[in-house]
Design a protein around this motif. Sequence first.
Motif, PDB file in Angstrom:
ATOM      1  N   SER A 124       0.824  -1.205   0.000  1.00 60.95           N
ATOM      2  CA  SER A 124       0.000   0.000   0.000  1.00 60.95           C
ATOM      3  C   SER A 124       0.862   1.260   0.000  1.00 60.95           C
ATOM      4  N   GLU A 171       1.395   4.027  -3.217  1.00 60.46           N
ATOM      5  CA  GLU A 171       1.202   5.470  -3.057  1.00 60.46           C
ATOM      6  C   GLU A 171       2.476   6.233  -3.406  1.00 60.46           C
ATOM      7  N   ALA A 224      -1.378   6.328   3.904  1.00 61.78           N
ATOM      8  CA  ALA A 224      -1.075   5.119   3.138  1.00 61.78           C
ATOM      9  C   ALA A 224      -0.868   3.921   4.064  1.00 61.78           C
ATOM     10  N   SER A 235      -4.258   2.844   5.456  1.00 65.11           N
ATOM     11  CA  SER A 235      -5.011   2.119   4.439  1.00 65.11           C
ATOM     12  C   SER A 235      -4.495   0.686   4.308  1.00 65.11           C
ATOM     13  N   GLY A 236      -3.173   0.531   4.302  1.00 67.06           N
ATOM     14  CA  GLY A 236      -2.596  -0.811   4.251  1.00 67.06           C
ATOM     15  C   GLY A 236      -2.916  -1.619   5.484  1.00 67.06           C
TER      16      GLY A 236
END
Length: 93
Positions: free
Chosen positions: A45, A49, A64, A67-68
Motif C-alpha cells: 500500500s 502510493e 497510506a 489504508s494498508g
Amino acid sequence: MLVAGLIIFFAPFLAAIAIGIVLPDQIRLYGIIVTYLLASVVAVSIAAEQYHGRIRSAGDLFVAARSGAHGALWIGLAVGGVIAAAWLASRLT
C-alpha cells in the motif's frame, strides 16, 4: 520504482526478523509467516502510493500506512477465521 521495490522487500523482511527474535520457539515460525503476510500488505500500500507520487508529507505516509493496515486487518481476520474453522473441525472429529 526502485524505492517502491525496496519498500516492498525490506519492510516485511525486517518486521519478520524482529518478530522471529522475540517470539519463543514454539510459535516463532507462525509468527514470522503472519507478520510477513500482514507487513507485506502494508508495504505494498505504501509503495503504491509512493510510486504514484501521492506521498508528499508525513501525513500522506500515515494515510497510506493506515489504508494498508486496514487491508491487513481484513486479511488477518480471514486467515484467523480459516485457522479457527480448521481447529474446530479437528476437535469435532
